[in-house]
Design a protein around this motif. Structure first.
Motif, PDB file in Angstrom:
ATOM      1  N   GLN A 267      31.406  40.836   0.747  1.00 23.95           N
ATOM      2  CA  GLN A 267      30.467  41.167  -0.322  1.00 23.95           C
ATOM      3  C   GLN A 267      31.160  41.719  -1.571  1.00 23.95           C
ATOM      4  O   GLN A 267      30.816  41.317  -2.694  1.00 23.95           O
ATOM      5  CB  GLN A 267      29.411  42.154   0.180  1.00 23.95           C
ATOM      6  CG  GLN A 267      28.365  42.490  -0.880  1.00 23.95           C
ATOM      7  CD  GLN A 267      27.191  43.291  -0.314  1.00 23.95           C
ATOM      8  OE1 GLN A 267      27.073  43.460   0.911  1.00 23.95           O
ATOM      9  NE2 GLN A 267      26.322  43.775  -1.179  1.00 23.95           N
ATOM     10  N   ALA A 270      32.362  38.832  -3.599  1.00 23.06           N
ATOM     11  CA  ALA A 270      31.279  38.088  -4.243  1.00 23.06           C
ATOM     12  C   ALA A 270      30.729  38.828  -5.444  1.00 23.06           C
ATOM     13  O   ALA A 270      30.239  38.217  -6.402  1.00 23.06           O
ATOM     14  CB  ALA A 270      30.165  37.806  -3.230  1.00 23.06           C
ATOM     15  N   GLY A 337      24.814  34.038   6.149  1.00 23.80           N
ATOM     16  CA  GLY A 337      24.897  33.135   5.002  1.00 23.80           C
ATOM     17  C   GLY A 337      23.635  32.334   4.798  1.00 23.80           C
ATOM     18  O   GLY A 337      23.178  32.141   3.658  1.00 23.80           O
ATOM     19  N   LEU A 344      25.060  36.740  -1.940  1.00 24.34           N
ATOM     20  CA  LEU A 344      25.703  35.516  -1.470  1.00 24.34           C
ATOM     21  C   LEU A 344      24.980  34.259  -1.936  1.00 24.34           C
ATOM     22  O   LEU A 344      25.425  33.139  -1.658  1.00 24.34           O
ATOM     23  CB  LEU A 344      25.777  35.543   0.062  1.00 24.34           C
ATOM     24  CG  LEU A 344      26.789  34.639   0.763  1.00 24.34           C
ATOM     25  CD1 LEU A 344      28.202  34.892   0.261  1.00 24.34           C
ATOM     26  CD2 LEU A 344      26.727  34.834   2.269  1.00 24.34           C
ATOM     27  N   TYR A 348      27.515  30.259  -0.695  1.00 27.09           N
ATOM     28  CA  TYR A 348      27.825  30.013   0.725  1.00 27.09           C
ATOM     29  C   TYR A 348      27.436  28.591   1.110  1.00 27.09           C
ATOM     30  O   TYR A 348      26.356  28.114   0.759  1.00 27.09           O
ATOM     31  CB  TYR A 348      27.076  31.009   1.611  1.00 27.09           C
ATOM     32  CG  TYR A 348      27.262  30.758   3.097  1.00 27.09           C
ATOM     33  CD1 TYR A 348      28.382  31.222   3.766  1.00 27.09           C
ATOM     34  CD2 TYR A 348      26.305  30.045   3.819  1.00 27.09           C
ATOM     35  CE1 TYR A 348      28.561  30.988   5.130  1.00 27.09           C
ATOM     36  CE2 TYR A 348      26.462  29.804   5.180  1.00 27.09           C
ATOM     37  CZ  TYR A 348      27.585  30.275   5.833  1.00 27.09           C
ATOM     38  OH  TYR A 348      27.756  30.031   7.166  1.00 27.09           O
TER      39      TYR A 348
END
Length: 461
Positions: A267, A270, A337, A344, A348
């Motif tokens: 995370q 991201a 995901g 996300l 993903y």
């Protein structure tokens, strides 16, 4: 001031170059851009000379009224403004010229793509080396093969509990720095330690084209043993500084790893504003994974092989638990995901190796589209050349496969009793990914019975 009115004509010449498809187009764009910049420099020099003699010249040059400031101060202040304006113009012209040249180099007229950071996340024997080549073959991608291998070899983590969390955090932080082209972080983990940023021990250097191209590939040095040498050319020890510079020059960065299991630990990557992360999680039928590991890592699976052959003693419970734990960690990451959490979303993609093996070119295009990158013809050429290999012409670590036949080969190399153990331990993951259970030895080896459910073309969230 006729010189100013000629500028659009120069730009029209640049735009005209965009339509050219000859091998000289890129060179012409650079030449035109440099000519424009040089002319603007000469123009500024002439205006500066005039302004030193006439305070009103700046107003005439800009078609504006003269400043109410005193003549001397007004001239100098306005001259600085004019110089700054043309400095910005020169920079914009240079950037436009480079962008246009980059577009022509890729056969198009669009500006370069945003910088992407691609993580291919898998486990061992899932076909990740093969799929990683889809990005390794792209000339504008800086690709590293298993850079976390060095961390695993250097730092000792006990399985489970807090140590598992600790290893994941270390792996994540190293990945973050590598995506930012800070390759120096690996020097703390390479053994023996690099000297003056030179090392002949970069793991699987030959599997990363970016580390075997000029200028990273320096002349070979006699009597220096390169443990992981480049495949098609002799290079000197890896210069980490040159590798980092090559990373910064490439448009995108792609890393392949089998050492990150928990998607949630990614995370911070991201959410890092410096990165534009894309995670591709590659999965494979766990029965096929076990069959492949028993060949590739024979010594580690002696217990499994003896039990399958003799059946004298039951499998150790810790062996089965390890298998179950691996399947569960893969399943939990995939479920996270597919739930599309905000951090996300759009980052993903879940890919089954079996789908890649059956239609490698189509799946490669889907992965590139997900990453927001245009594949080059070299990628397609490599896929065509390396998915139609002779049936018996590839080794266990080869990326050259007859992929449409290879993906079900495991069905004839694993005893049914082993397949049952895997099915019992990994049933939840198999259901999620669309792998059918075999109910008998006949069902396992009957090719007319598919063990693969037809899922969506790809799982992208």
């Amino acid at each position: 001031m006729e010189r100013r009115s000629s500028l659009p004509q120069d730009l029209r010449e640049v735009l005209h170059c965009l339509k050219m498809r000859s091998k000289y187009a890129v060179l012409l764009v650079f030449v035109v851009g440099l000519v424009i910049i040089e002319k603007e420099n000469n123009f500024i020099s002439r205006v500066s000379d005039k302004l030193k003699q006439s305070p009103q010249a700046l107003a005439e040059a800009n078609d504006t009224e003269a400043s109410p400031m005193p003549a001397e101060n007004g001239s100098l202040a306005s001259l600085r403004q004019l110089d700054a304006a043309f400095s910005q113009l020169r920079m914009r012209l240079r950037n436009v010229t480079l962008q246009l040249a980059g577009g022509l180099a890729t056969g198009g007229t669009v500006p370069p793509e945003p910088r992407r950071h691609i993580l291919l996340m898998a486990t061992t024997r899932t076909g990740s080396s093969f799929v990683g080549e889809f990005f390794n073959q792209q000339g504008n991608i800086f690709y590293l093969f298993e850079p976390l291998w060095h961390i695993e070899r250097t730092v000792t983590f006990e399985p489970g509990g807090a140590n598992a969390v600790g290893s994941a955090l270390v792996y994540r932080d190293v990945l973050q720095q590598l995506f930012l082209c800070d390759l120096y972080i690996l020097e703390s983990f390479i053994s023996p330690a690099p000297e003056e940023h030179l090392t002949p021990f970069m793991f699987r250097r030959g599997s990363s084209r970016s580390l075997c191209e000029e200028p990273v590939c320096t002349p070979a040095v006699k009597k220096v043993f390169e443990k992981y040498h480049c495949k098609n050319r002799r290079c000197g020890p890896l210069n980490v500084t040159l590798a980092a510079e090559a990373c910064r020059r490439k448009q995108h960065v792609a890393l392949k790893t089998v050492r990150i299991r928990q998607l949630e630990f990614l995370q911070p990557l991201a959410e890092d504003p410096r990165l534009d992360l894309r995670v591709i999680q590659l999965v494979r039928d766990p029965r096929a994974v076990l069959a492949s590991r028993m060949v590739a890592f024979s010594g580690k699976y002696e217990t499994w092989k003896k039990w399958a052959a003799e059946g004298a003693a039951p499998l150790q419970e810790d062996e089965v638990q390890r298998l179950r734990g691996n399947c569960e960690s893969i399943r939990l990451s995939a479920e996270l995901g597919l739930r599309r959490p905000g951090w996300l979303r759009g980052r993903y993609m879940l890919v089954r190796y079996e789908d890649v093996a059956r239609a490698p070119l189509r799946k490669a295009e889907e992965m590139y589209r997900f990453a927001g990158i245009r594949p080059t013809p070299q990628v397609e050429e490599w896929i065509r050349a390396n998915t139609q290999a002779p049936r018996d012409g590839s080794g266990i670590y080869s990326t050259q496969k007859n992929s449409s036949e290879q993906f079900e080969k495991w069905r004839f190399s694993i005893p049914f009793k082993l397949a049952q153990v895997v099915q019992d331990a990994c049933a939840p993951a198999m259901r999620l990914f669309g792998y059918k259970l075999a109910g008998s030895p006949e069902a396992l080896t009957n090719r007319s019975l598919s063990l693969l459910e037809e899922g969506p073309p790809s799982w992208v969230t």
